[in-house]
Enzyme design. Structure first.
Site, mmCIF file in Angstrom:
data_model
loop_
_atom_site.group_PDB
_atom_site.id
_atom_site.type_symbol
_atom_site.label_atom_id
_atom_site.label_comp_id
_atom_site.label_asym_id
_atom_site.label_seq_id
_atom_site.Cartn_x
_atom_site.Cartn_y
_atom_site.Cartn_z
ATOM 1 N N HIS A 31 -7.474 -4.504 -5.846
ATOM 2 C CA HIS A 31 -7.813 -3.120 -6.201
ATOM 3 C C HIS A 31 -9.316 -2.989 -6.481
ATOM 4 O O HIS A 31 -9.960 -2.052 -6.046
ATOM 5 C CB HIS A 31 -7.078 -2.682 -7.482
ATOM 6 C CG HIS A 31 -5.592 -2.567 -7.363
ATOM 7 N ND1 HIS A 31 -4.738 -3.126 -8.283
ATOM 8 C CD2 HIS A 31 -4.804 -1.936 -6.454
ATOM 9 C CE1 HIS A 31 -3.482 -2.828 -7.951
ATOM 10 N NE2 HIS A 31 -3.496 -2.122 -6.842
ATOM 11 N N LYS A 46 9.691 5.853 -14.547
ATOM 12 C CA LYS A 46 9.513 4.406 -14.371
ATOM 13 C C LYS A 46 8.537 3.879 -15.424
ATOM 14 O O LYS A 46 7.355 4.249 -15.407
ATOM 15 C CB LYS A 46 8.947 4.179 -12.967
ATOM 16 C CG LYS A 46 9.248 2.815 -12.387
ATOM 17 C CD LYS A 46 8.836 2.761 -10.933
ATOM 18 C CE LYS A 46 8.115 1.462 -10.648
ATOM 19 N NZ LYS A 46 7.344 1.472 -9.415
ATOM 20 N N ARG A 77 -3.386 -4.658 3.005
ATOM 21 C CA ARG A 77 -3.698 -6.086 2.906
ATOM 22 C C ARG A 77 -3.190 -6.854 4.092
ATOM 23 O O ARG A 77 -3.798 -7.816 4.541
ATOM 24 C CB ARG A 77 -3.033 -6.701 1.650
ATOM 25 C CG ARG A 77 -3.600 -6.210 0.353
ATOM 26 C CD ARG A 77 -2.670 -6.520 -0.781
ATOM 27 N NE ARG A 77 -1.383 -5.836 -0.565
ATOM 28 C CZ ARG A 77 -0.406 -5.794 -1.431
ATOM 29 N NH1 ARG A 77 -0.526 -6.420 -2.580
ATOM 30 N NH2 ARG A 77 0.700 -5.148 -1.172
ATOM 31 N N SER A 82 0.076 -6.420 -7.759
ATOM 32 C CA SER A 82 0.386 -6.249 -9.185
ATOM 33 C C SER A 82 1.714 -6.922 -9.508
ATOM 34 O O SER A 82 1.892 -7.513 -10.578
ATOM 35 C CB SER A 82 0.465 -4.765 -9.537
ATOM 36 O OG SER A 82 -0.773 -4.143 -9.349
#
Ligand code: PNS
Length: 164
Positions: free
Chosen positions: A17, A41, A90, A128
């Site tokens: 990031h 969430k 990515r 993450s």
């Protein structure tokens, strides 16, 4: 003034990031890094913590703003006068999800373009989710999250009761 929005969960921010923020910052006059607030969430880190990490990283980047949003990204982008959305890809495995999201956002707001940037290849497996998993089991987070945040993120993931 060219404005871009870089949305995400950032739970927590990774080196990938951070690499992307620095790349996008060079392309625009104003970069809004927008942390999704999803009431349905609960993440590993609160939205306030995620924003604090991002603020710390970008404290010497005057064109970068750290914000939070809920609801549709396209509505928020319009509200913030953003001209395009920045997302990172990515690996090929990211492509389908990103492609669907970009096309849905275009359907919702035809004049809002999505621009994809690639982080450094050494971050192609950093996510993450991996950070949460490795950190939660006491693994070393250097090389996964930005150096100034390694200790805080690691301590917090080892002991979720603590605040970061
Ligand atoms: O870091 P993430 O979790 O991959 O980011 C996903 C994010 C926040 C960009 C995406 O979930 C989002 O934009 N959510 C807002 C709701 C929305 O606009 N949905 C329609 C487009 S799919």
């Amino acid at each position: 003034m060219r404005t871009a929005i870089y949305p995400g969960s950032f739970d927590p921010v990774t080196l990938g990031h951070w690499d992307l923020i620095q790349r996008a910052d060079k392309l625009v006059d104003r970069l809004i890094v927008a942390v999704l607030h999803n009431p349905a969430k609960t993440g590993a880190f609160s939205v306030a913590e995620r924003m604090e990490f991002l603020r710390e990283l970008t404290k010497d980047s005057p064109n970068v703003e750290i914000t939070t949003f809920h609801g549709l990204l396209v509505d928020y982008a319009r509200q913030m006068d953003a001209h395009f959305i920045v997302r990172g890809v990515r690996a090929f495995s990211d492509f389908e999800y990103e492609f669907q999201m970009a096309l849905m956002n275009r359907k919702l707001s035809a004049d809002l373009e999505t621009v994809f940037l690639m982080p450094k290849e050494e971050y192609s497996v950093v996510s993450s989710r991996m950070v949460r998993e490795v950190g939660g089991m006491g693994g070393d987070l250097s090389g996964l999250v930005p150096e100034p945040l390694v200790e805080r993120i690691a301590a917090r993931l080892r002991d979720p009761g603590q605040s970061a």
